[in-house]
Design a protein around this motif. Structure first.
Motif, PDB file in Angstrom:
ATOM      1  N   MET A 119      42.747  45.257  33.158  1.00  0.00           N
ATOM      2  CA  MET A 119      41.727  44.949  34.170  1.00  0.00           C
ATOM      3  C   MET A 119      42.336  44.260  35.390  1.00  0.00           C
ATOM      4  N   LEU A 120      43.332  43.386  35.149  1.00  0.00           N
ATOM      5  CA  LEU A 120      43.979  42.722  36.282  1.00  0.00           C
ATOM      6  C   LEU A 120      44.763  43.712  37.138  1.00  0.00           C
ATOM      7  N   LEU A 121      45.370  44.721  36.500  1.00  0.00           N
ATOM      8  CA  LEU A 121      46.112  45.732  37.248  1.00  0.00           C
ATOM      9  C   LEU A 121      45.172  46.510  38.172  1.00  0.00           C
ATOM     10  N   VAL A 122      44.012  46.890  37.664  1.00  0.00           N
ATOM     11  CA  VAL A 122      43.030  47.596  38.488  1.00  0.00           C
ATOM     12  C   VAL A 122      42.608  46.723  39.665  1.00  0.00           C
ATOM     13  N   LEU A 123      42.380  45.441  39.406  1.00  0.00           N
ATOM     14  CA  LEU A 123      41.964  44.522  40.469  1.00  0.00           C
ATOM     15  C   LEU A 123      43.065  44.372  41.515  1.00  0.00           C
TER      16      LEU A 123
END
Length: 418
Positions: free
Chosen positions: A32-36
């Motif tokens: 999720m952090l990578l997408v953000l």
């Protein structure tokens, strides 16, 4: 339990749980952090969670294909495929560059593969430990999984903050590869796969009949009302969860490790809920749900407004009710549903109840990107209070006795459902 742990196949299963616990904790934070990071918008975090939860809602369509492979082969191949997909992220990052849309598709694909392995893992348990030990073994594994989630998710937040989400996903890929290698040592009896396989259309036709029988079986029960309730909870959770990475960054002053702490707090709260279920099951079920979820709503609304440390504490305490309702509802189904219908009822319940989460994810992404990630967390808490009020206003649900006495299903014979 000591005898089970020393049994070869159960030890291999525990090893796989441990390895996947490490990789899963890192993946939960880094994905999720990578997408953000790639998109710079919580709207895309909503798209990511939409894909993951949509895969869960599609579980009833994917599970039948597990009949086409032996259990051992199915587990090994799926773990290798997950590893290969995840390895592509650091590979592309170092060569041609990463695209957020590719990551979104990849997260969906990995979630689909997980839906294929879940029924296999559930099926091999009684084969490995024997039916007499299944309750103890499941309880043991559940405790270990929840404990690993708490430890590894919290640690993963710190790890991602130090090395970055792409490098962390590389660790997850290695874990899936190691897990596939450990499964090669299984030596339990594998099912015989007929050389004359049914066509996919024939398989789906049979599955459709079974699914319809499961729906007919619970048509006049309280389960449809519960499906609506759980779908509403999942809708609210879907609004909140995609915003948690950005929400945690706001609360933690940009520290990525705080996101892992919030996820660990949720896991810890769910674990507490599972542990206290035996103590609170004597409370009338309707009253328990109304009180516990109204408290959850107030705690999560407070979590959205408070500084980081009390916010995490409130977030953890608010998650306890989720653990309680999960255990009580599925325990009631296992106790009251005829054995031949348990799988079908659980499949219908989980798939139908999961429908709310993808739509919540889309709404959460829009709300968080338009306003602030704090708002969806507050709205999720508010939704829990609304959920409690709906149960309070329903005479049937409000007056439900303690779960062991609650009659979820009317008296009827199996033939009526067939």
């Amino acid at each position: 339990m000591r005898t089970l742990v020393t049994e070869r196949n159960f030890f291999i299963l525990l090893s796989g749980v441990f390895i996947n616990g490490v990789g899963g904790g890192v993946y939960a934070v880094s994905g999720m952090l990578l997408v953000l990071h790639l998109s710079g918008s919580v709207l895309y975090s909503g798209f990511a969670f939409f894909g993951v939860t949509l895969a869960s809602a599609m579980a009833f369509l994917i599970a039948p294909f597990a009949n086409y492979v032996t259990y051992k082969k199915g587990l090994i191949v799926c773990e290798i495929l997950k590893s290969a997909l995840l390895f592509s992220i650091p590979l592309f990052y170092l060569t041609v560059g990463l695209n957020v849309y590719y990551v979104l598709v990849l997260l969906f694909a990995v979630a689909l593969l997980a839906q294929f392995t879940y029924p296999i893992e559930s099926t091999i348990m009684p084969i490995i430990v024997g039916r007499d030990n299944i309750v103890k073994a499941n309880s043991y594994l559940h405790t270990i999984r929840e404990g690993l989630d708490i430890a590894f998710v919290a640690g993963a937040g710190i790890l991602v903050a130090v090395i970055g989400p792409v490098q962390a996903i590389f660790i997850t890929a290695i874990c899936h590869l190691l897990s596939s290698l450990s499964y090669t040592f299984y030596n339990f009896q594998q099912p015989t796969i007929s050389k004359k396989k049914e066509s996919i259309s024939d398989l789906l036709a049979v599955y459709k009949i079974d699914l319809k029988a499961g729906i007919d079986y619970m048509r006049n029960s309280l389960i449809p009302k519960m499906i609506v309730s759980i779908a509403f909870i999942n809708l609210a959770m879907g609004i909140m969860i995609p915003n948690l990475p950005a929400f945690a960054l706001i609360k933690g002053g940009g520290n990525e490790a705080v996101y892992g702490f919030y996820l660990a707090a949720m896991s810890f709260g769910i674990l507490i809920g599972a542990l206290v279920t035996s103590k609170v099951k004597e409370v009338r079920f309707g009253r328990l749900i109304i009180i516990s979820f109204s408290i959850t709503g107030m705690l999560w609304m407070g979590s959205s407004l408070l500084p980081v440390v009390p916010s995490i504490v409130f977030f953890c305490l608010g998650s306890i009710s989720i653990g309680i309702i999960n255990i009580l509802i599925f325990s009631a189904i296992q106790q009251q549903v005829e054995t031949s219908f348990v799988g079908r009822v659980v499949t219908v319940l989980t798939s139908a109840a999961s429908i709310g989460a993808p739509f919540g994810a889309l709404a959460g992404g829009i709300i968080g990107s338009t306003l602030t990630p704090v708002v969806p967390v507050f709205l999720c808490g508010l939704a829990m209070i609304i959920f409690s009020v709906t149960w309070l206003c329903s005479t049937i649900l409000r007056k439900l006795p303690k779960i062991e006495e609650a009659k979820l299903f009317p008296d009827k014979r199996i033939e009526e459902a067939l």
